[in-house]
Enzyme design. Structure first.
Site, PDB file in Angstrom:
ATOM      1  CB  SER A   1      -0.923   0.007   1.226  1.00 49.33           C
ATOM      2  OG  SER A   1      -0.145  -0.026   2.395  1.00 49.33           O
TER       3      SER A   1
ATOM      4  CG  HIS B   1      -3.627  -1.145  -2.353  1.00 55.44           C
ATOM      5  ND1 HIS B   1      -4.040   0.152  -2.156  1.00 55.44           N
ATOM      6  CD2 HIS B   1      -3.421  -1.667  -1.115  1.00 55.44           C
ATOM      7  CE1 HIS B   1      -4.072   0.393  -0.862  1.00 55.44           C
ATOM      8  NE2 HIS B   1      -3.710  -0.689  -0.201  1.00 55.44           N
TER       9      HIS B   1
ATOM     10  CD  GLU C   1      -5.721   2.373  -4.855  1.00 54.71           C
ATOM     11  OE1 GLU C   1      -5.994   3.571  -5.019  1.00 54.71           O
ATOM     12  OE2 GLU C   1      -4.871   1.988  -4.043  1.00 54.71           O
TER      13      GLU C   1
ATOM     14  CG  ASN D   1      -3.831   5.335   1.025  1.00 55.56           C
ATOM     15  OD1 ASN D   1      -4.930   5.405   1.586  1.00 55.56           O
ATOM     16  ND2 ASN D   1      -3.090   4.243   1.054  1.00 55.56           N
TER      17      ASN D   1
END
Ligand SMILES: C/C=C/C(=O)SCCNC(=O)CCNC(=O)[C@H](O)C(C)(C)COP(=O)(O)OP(=O)(O)OC[C@H]1O[C@@H](n2cnc3c(N)ncnc32)[C@H](O)[C@@H]1OP(=O)(O)O
Length: 652
Positions: A122, A143, A155, A194
């Site tokens: 991540s 991910h 992802e 993120n």
């Protein structure tokens, strides 16, 4: 190397992410080997999977028995043996670049060049992990979010060398296990999700540090007025204040003083009993709706929008992908690009420019993509274009954001698409439903189905997160959209699998027929919120169930199961999940091939007749009956009967 060649999967790591990925892979029908370095770790992971599958089976959330799924999982501690026959290897080891280098060097040795190599990192760049290989083009990021069994998003990340063929194979494989992939086309720090969440936590922390906001004010405004699942400080306490701190530090981003102080004091959130709130000696995150209001939410959202502009402008992700990412990965009430288009990109840009001028801080510097959009007058929804295009006059069925629409073989299939919110009905979603039913060309449609995306709910009601910032007059506008469904001149079928509550139940009641799985539950819980059903529920429940049962549902606010709903006549059928598609198919076959004008007249006469006197209703029926005698469909129906064949109705 293609998706078609993926049969066997190996997951490296049996920790939280490793065993979660193993579980969803086996649930997706794949033979999977889970490997960790010690037998104890492997055994723990396997036990967790067995426990989780049992729970899913109890809740009727598995398509097969838990034992069948578990039977697809092998375990080992031997890396060479684990990957020997694998078509796809997913590494889920701790976030340590050296360790990952060792693993990928071994993978290069133990696998053939046709094996797809994925990392679930991540935080580390995919390209850095792949640099130890002679064949970095076959490495990609997959991910998953924690816990994989609950979180739909994955992802799919390109490293610098990853080929399209490899990324596409990964993407299709993710779809094949029933998860939602989004491409991350460049290996940027934080990937998509993120990248956006950074300012959600960071900016309020700067504002509190600078004395411009309070913790409770920020949390209450973001949760109760802006509809986020929780406030930024509550979120930081949940994930660990040190986690965000280290991400910022490693990324070279400035750290808000209040965050630094908390880390130095080792007050890291729930895990230490104290963070921004006190969990050991206080009430935890105890902010209330009344604390909301005095907080500059635009400053926070403008920064998130700026990050979205970076992702879109630099070709990392499309607006739809950013929005899917934040909704499924973070539970945001709507996509950030979509929200930006509603706020107005000129307003967002103005906010960033002012803050940049006032503070000189780099984090407010507007991205050129945002500046270009505003320069070109693409300022959002009101202008007809922003991140998205809003020119829906062409009647395109794929132009909606909260619903998915498909038209095939005369069946207009509508999905309520907010699975992270149990398909809760927001104002936007309702507007889209209203727009679809008002504008779709009825000549192309024989019948309609409505269902919820995901496996938890048809819809859990109106979006409670949006209540804080909504005017009472807006809430009074709910009913007309349900009327559009009710009045639509074709039969509408609600396909209910899971929760059907509040406004969700009202939408189902506006449909003509309701088919449900046995695990579904129904209720009008509004009374528990100090409300009453506001989308026609009080009246339609009285008509469908009668006063005694309707008042029980509305006054008590409790749920009833599908068996009772069928017994009460709230649904037409309640059937086992395995039989659901067949039963729905049988209903749709009749509706799709039935005479369109006959069905339209039947619906109108029955809907309107129930609110008229018997005399007036009978007159309506007679008129309808007479009118149908003039149709070609009537002649076709009687001719087909005489000729002992199936009629073919044209709707004339
Ligand atoms: C005119 C009409 C008025 C109305 O309709 S008023 C609303 C009436 N509806 C309700 O009161 C139902 C509210 N929801 C619930 O009671 C529960 O949920 C369920 C029983 C449906 C499911 O409970 P569980 O299995 O424990 O799931 P979970 O963690 O509560 O929900 C998963 C995520 O879905 C979000 N969510 C659920 N219902 C709504 C809603 N109605 N509005 C907005 N969000 C909702 C949650 O918050 C959470 O989200 P996160 O994972 O981010 O915490």
């Amino acid at each position: 190397m293609s998706f078609d060649s993926i049969d066997r999967v190996t997951v490296l790591g049996a920790g939280n992410m490793g065993h979660g990925i193993t579980e969803v892979t086996a649930m997706g029908g794949y033979e999977v080997t889970m490997r960790d370095i010690e037998q104890d770790l492997v055994d723990d992971g396997y036990e967790q999977i067995a426990w989780s599958l049992e729970k899913l089976e109890e809740k009727d959330l598995l398509a097969e028995s838990a034992d069948t799924v578990l039977g697809r999982i092998d375990t080992t501690t031997d890396l060479k043996e684990a990957v020997a026959d694998a078509d796809l290897v997913i590494e889920a080891a701790p976030e340590n670049l050296e360790l990952k280098h060792d693993i990928f060097s071994d993978l290069e040795e133990f696998t053939t060049e046709d094996t797809l190599l994925a990392t679930n990192t991540s935080s580390l760049p995919i390209s850095d992990i792949a640099e130890v290989l002679d064949t970095p083009e076959r490495v990609l990021g997959l991910h998953f979010f924690n816990p994989p069994v609950k979180m739909d998003l994955v992802e799919v990340i390109y490293g610098q060398e990853t080929t399209d063929e490899v990324a596409d194979a990964g993407y299709e494989w993710v779809e094949s296990i029933d998860k939602t992939p989004i491409y991350v086309r460049k290996d940027v720090r934080g990937f998509v999700v993120n990248t956006i969440v950074g300012p959600f936590g960071g900016e309020p922390a700067f504002m509190v540090s600078e004395g411009e906001a309070t913790i409770r004010g920020a949390d209450a405004t973001m949760a109760h007025e802006r509809g986020y699942p929780m406030g930024p400080f509550e979120l930081a306490d949940l994930t660990g204040i040190d986690v965000g701190y280290h991400v910022r530090k490693e990324g070279g981003s400035p750290i808000p003083p209040i965050t630094e102080e908390k880390v130095e004091a080792e007050e890291l959130g729930q895990k230490t009993g104290k963070g921004f709130y006190d969990y050991a000696n206080g009430d935890g995150a105890d902010y209330q709706p009344e604390d909301a209001g005095d907080f500059d939410w635009l400053r926070v959202e403008a920064r998130m929008v700026n990050r979205a502009a970076f992702l879109v402008g630099e070709g990392v992700a499309k607006p739809e992908e950013v929005d899917t990412g934040v909704q499924l990965g973070l539970g945001f009430p709507e996509g950030i690009c979509r929200r930006a288009d509603k706020i107005g990109l000129d307003t967002v840009l103005g906010k960033l420019e002012t803050l940049h001028e006032e503070t000189g801080a780099d984090r407010f510097e507007p991205h050129s993509y945002l500046e270009d959009l505003v320069e070109e007058d693409k300022t959002g929804e009101d202008a007809g274009q922003g991140f998205y295009e809003y020119d829906t006059d062409d009647g395109a069925l794929d132009s909606y954001h909260n619903i998915n629409v498909d038209l095939a073989d005369g069946v207009l299939a509508l999905e309520l698409d907010r699975p992270s919110r149990m398909n809760a009905i927001s104002g936007d979603l309702l507007e889209e439903v209203d727009d679809l039913f008002s504008t779709v060309d009825t000549d192309d449609v024989r019948c309609v189905t409505i269902e919820g995306v995901g496996d938890r709910a048809f819809s859990a009601g109106a979006d409670i997160g949006g209540f804080g910032g909504t005017e009472p007059t807006d809430m009074m506008d709910v009913t007309p959209a349900f009327e559009t469904v009710n009045d639509f001149p074709r039969p509408v079928v609600a396909k209910i699998d899971g929760y059907c509550l509040g406004a969700g139940l009202e939408l189902a009641l506006a449909c003509d027929l309701r088919l449900a799985t046995e695990r579904s539950s129904f209720g009008a819980p509004e009374i528990g919120l100090g409300l009453i059903p506001g989308g026609g529920g009080t009246q339609r429940l009285m008509r469908v169930l009668g006063e005694t049962r309707a008042k029980e549902l509305v006054f008590r606010g409790n749920h009833i199961d599908a068996d009772r709903a069928e017994q009460w006549g709230l649904v037409n059928r309640a059937v086992a999940r395995e039989e659901f598609d067949d039963v729905v198919g049988e209903f749709l076959d009749d509706l799709r091939t039935g005479p369109p004008i006959g069905l339209k007249v039947a619906k109108k006469v029955m809907n309107e007749g129930q609110d008229a006197s018997l005399e007036a209703a009978l007159a309506m029926e007679s008129q309808g009956f007479g009118l149908l005698f003039t149709t070609e469909d009537m002649r076709e129906g009687t001719a087909a009967f005489a000729e002992d064949r199936e009629p073919e109705f044209d709707g004339k």
